[in-house]
Motif scaffolding. Structure first.
Motif, mmCIF file in Angstrom:
data_model
loop_
_atom_site.group_PDB
_atom_site.id
_atom_site.type_symbol
_atom_site.label_atom_id
_atom_site.label_comp_id
_atom_site.label_asym_id
_atom_site.label_seq_id
_atom_site.Cartn_x
_atom_site.Cartn_y
_atom_site.Cartn_z
ATOM 1 N N THR A 114 3.126 -2.021 6.159
ATOM 2 C CA THR A 114 2.656 -2.100 4.778
ATOM 3 C C THR A 114 2.987 -0.811 4.035
ATOM 4 N N LEU A 117 6.471 -1.111 2.795
ATOM 5 C CA LEU A 117 6.536 -2.047 1.675
ATOM 6 C C LEU A 117 5.933 -1.435 0.413
ATOM 7 N N ASP A 118 4.798 -0.754 0.553
ATOM 8 C CA ASP A 118 4.167 -0.119 -0.612
ATOM 9 C C ASP A 118 5.068 0.962 -1.204
ATOM 10 N N PHE A 120 8.333 1.047 -1.017
ATOM 11 C CA PHE A 120 9.413 0.297 -1.654
ATOM 12 C C PHE A 120 8.974 -0.227 -3.021
ATOM 13 N N THR A 121 7.761 -0.755 -3.088
ATOM 14 C CA THR A 121 7.243 -1.301 -4.349
ATOM 15 C C THR A 121 7.081 -0.201 -5.394
ATOM 16 N N LEU A 122 6.528 0.931 -4.984
ATOM 17 C CA LEU A 122 6.383 2.046 -5.924
ATOM 18 C C LEU A 122 7.747 2.522 -6.422
ATOM 19 N N GLY A 124 10.424 0.644 -6.583
ATOM 20 C CA GLY A 124 10.908 -0.439 -7.444
ATOM 21 C C GLY A 124 10.286 -0.403 -8.825
ATOM 22 N N ASP A 125 9.042 0.076 -8.893
ATOM 23 C CA ASP A 125 8.350 0.225 -10.178
ATOM 24 C C ASP A 125 8.746 1.522 -10.881
#
Length: 157
Positions: A114, A117-118, A120-122, A124-125
């Motif tokens: 996780t 993934l987190d 990666f998401t940050l 991506g944002d």
């Protein structure tokens, strides 16, 4: 629900470690006992992770993965502490308890998949500062927490 689950886990641990004469012979075999210990720990670890993540999300929002960061740090601290106890006081902790805690509970509780993934998401944002802090903070504080856990575990001797 939490209280009933706690009783279930406590009774299961007691069956695995304290009262083997009460357990059917098939459950006294390590090939059966070990997976049961891992499974019981995993249930508790996964539920702990789930409810802590919900609590952090409700308390602080979802713009930063506070719950995952907290779980990673406390999981590393607990792993270091248990590592020191299990390796340096091996005879006091049964194989089933070692499996229940280290593989089952902490394996399900800590969340480095996780974490990735987190991050990666940050990224991506385009939240580069938060992504960098989260990525480095989890790693650096995780290693520091392992060391602190080992020190604390050694103090219990």
């Amino acid at each position: 629900m939490g209280f009933g689950f706690k009783i279930l886990v406590e009774q299961s641990i007691q069956l695995l470690t304290v009262a083997p004469r009460l357990v059917p012979e098939v459950l006294q075999q390590p090939t059966i006992r070990h997976p049961i210990a891992v499974s019981l720990g995993a249930i508790a670890g996964a539920l702990s992770r789930y409810y802590l993540s919900l609590w952090f999300a409700q308390r602080f929002g979802i713009t930063f993965p506070y719950g995952t960061l907290f779980i990673n740090i406390t999981g590393c601290l607990a792993m270091g502490f248990f590592y020191a106890l299990a390796l340096e006081r091996l005879s006091l902790i049964s194989p089933e308890i070692r499996l229940l805690v280290a593989v089952g509970f902490l394996g399900a509780y800590t969340t480095f998949s996780t974490y990735a993934l987190d991050t990666f998401t940050l990224l991506g944002d385009r939240n580069l500062l938060a992504a960098g802090f989260y990525w480095a903070g989890s790693s650096i504080l995780g290693v520091i927490s392992i060391q602190i856990g080992i020190i604390l575990g050694r103090l219990c001797q």
